[in-house]
Design an enzyme around this catalytic site. Sequence first.
Site, PDB file in Angstrom:
ATOM      1  N   HIS A   1      44.094  40.238  -9.928  1.00 35.53           N
ATOM      2  CA  HIS A   1      42.963  39.301  -9.863  1.00 35.53           C
ATOM      3  C   HIS A   1      41.707  40.014  -9.343  1.00 35.53           C
ATOM      4  CE1 HIS A   1      46.411  36.320  -9.223  1.00 35.53           C
ATOM      5  NE2 HIS A   1      45.840  35.896 -10.327  1.00 35.53           N
TER       6      HIS A   1
ATOM      7  N   VAL B   1      46.954  45.469 -14.272  1.00 37.86           N
ATOM      8  CA  VAL B   1      47.111  46.201 -13.019  1.00 37.86           C
ATOM      9  C   VAL B   1      48.588  46.155 -12.637  1.00 37.86           C
ATOM     10  CG1 VAL B   1      46.434  46.322 -10.589  1.00 37.86           C
ATOM     11  CG2 VAL B   1      44.766  45.621 -12.319  1.00 37.86           C
TER      12      VAL B   1
HETATM   13  P1  AMP Z   1      46.893  33.521 -12.920  1.00 41.05           P
HETATM   14  O1  AMP Z   1      46.373  33.272 -11.539  1.00 41.05           O
HETATM   15  O2  AMP Z   1      48.250  34.133 -12.947  1.00 41.05           O
HETATM   16  O3  AMP Z   1      46.715  32.352 -13.839  1.00 41.05           O
HETATM   17  O4  AMP Z   1      45.972  34.670 -13.523  1.00 41.05           O
HETATM   18  C1  AMP Z   1      44.570  34.576 -13.499  1.00 41.05           C
HETATM   19  C2  AMP Z   1      43.996  35.697 -14.318  1.00 41.05           C
HETATM   20  O5  AMP Z   1      44.411  36.940 -13.759  1.00 41.05           O
HETATM   21  C3  AMP Z   1      44.483  35.701 -15.769  1.00 41.05           C
HETATM   22  O6  AMP Z   1      43.389  36.034 -16.603  1.00 41.05           O
HETATM   23  C4  AMP Z   1      45.525  36.765 -15.779  1.00 41.05           C
HETATM   24  O7  AMP Z   1      45.708  37.376 -17.029  1.00 41.05           O
HETATM   25  C5  AMP Z   1      44.955  37.756 -14.781  1.00 41.05           C
HETATM   26  N1  AMP Z   1      45.999  38.619 -14.251  1.00 41.05           N
HETATM   27  C6  AMP Z   1      47.158  38.231 -13.653  1.00 41.05           C
HETATM   28  N2  AMP Z   1      47.910  39.308 -13.344  1.00 41.05           N
HETATM   29  C7  AMP Z   1      47.219  40.386 -13.755  1.00 41.05           C
HETATM   30  C8  AMP Z   1      47.463  41.807 -13.728  1.00 41.05           C
HETATM   31  N3  AMP Z   1      48.569  42.317 -13.214  1.00 41.05           N
HETATM   32  N4  AMP Z   1      46.516  42.626 -14.242  1.00 41.05           N
HETATM   33  C9  AMP Z   1      45.392  42.118 -14.796  1.00 41.05           C
HETATM   34  N5  AMP Z   1      45.097  40.806 -14.838  1.00 41.05           N
HETATM   35  C10 AMP Z   1      45.994  39.950 -14.337  1.00 41.05           C
END
Ligand code: AMP
Length: 283
Positions: free
Chosen positions: A41, A181
């Site tokens: 994030h 990441v």
């Molecule tokens: P979430 O809180 O899981 O809904 O994710 C919020 C945003 O963070 C989304 O756009 C995800 O794709 C991104 N995201 C979550 N994990 C990762 C990661 N390991 N690397 C890059 N972006 C991420």
Amino acid sequence: MPRAPAIARTLPSLRRALEGLRARRATIALVPTMGALHDGHLALMRQAKRRASKVVVSIFVNPTQFAPHEDFGSYPRTWKADMAKLAEARVDLVWNPDVGTMYPPDFATRILTEGPATAGLEDRFRPHFFGGVATVVGKLFAQCRPDVALFGQKDYQQLKVVTRMAADLDLGVKVIGIPIVRERDGLAMSSRNVYLSAEQRAVAPTLHRVMKDAVKRLRNGSDLEAVMADGTRTIGNAGFTLDYFEARHAETLAPVRSIKDEPVRLLVAAKIGTTRLIDNIGV
Ligand code: AMP
């Protein structure tokens, strides 16, 4: 101590806060999240800072993208730690509505997603998912009116669905995808990784290892079908229940026959115990 970002929890206070930001002719980047923030994030937030003068982060665990049997109730909620990270990242505004604000009792409108949302990947196993995501992201875009919005490639199909939706509905938002990441051992960072037991955590990087190995073999000329079959076997032998391990066109998400149908992306989703992990990689 870095300054804590402003927090809006109601639509009038969001509107006021955004007017304050816009009054200084700011461009606005939005980073939608469900909280439980990790370095993935934070990478989105760093990119957001480079792409716009003000950064808005939404934290909303969206009930409509969870099926009844999924983990909405137990999804990690770590508000205090999140706020410390957001201050450190110098985020300007946090949009943290409650469920009643996003979905009042008479709420009756949804965005219907097709194209990348019906590619037969996540949608096959979570049929409710993209309708919920597109509707909430559509609302977030309407509420925040960002110039750019940042999403992770970790949720690769979701990135394609949101990009399509923003273009199709002329929302005037540029959607930007950010590379995955990973932990040092290759596991893609995810808020759901906290569910893993020590044993499961040790096995979890298998997904990335299999995909990296597959990419290497494919680039060396190995047959796509054989490589995917080997990967499928390795993932199963490691103790996962596999939902899918597939090679798709990186833009259209259509199935591919060989890596000559480039650009190709490998995508995987598998359960270890009750925790479902997803990952992907470019060939
Ligand atoms: P979430 O809180 O899981 O809904 O994710 C919020 C945003 O963070 C989304 O756009 C995800 O794709 C991104 N995201 C979550 N994990 C990762 C990661 N390991 N690397 C890059 N972006 C991420």
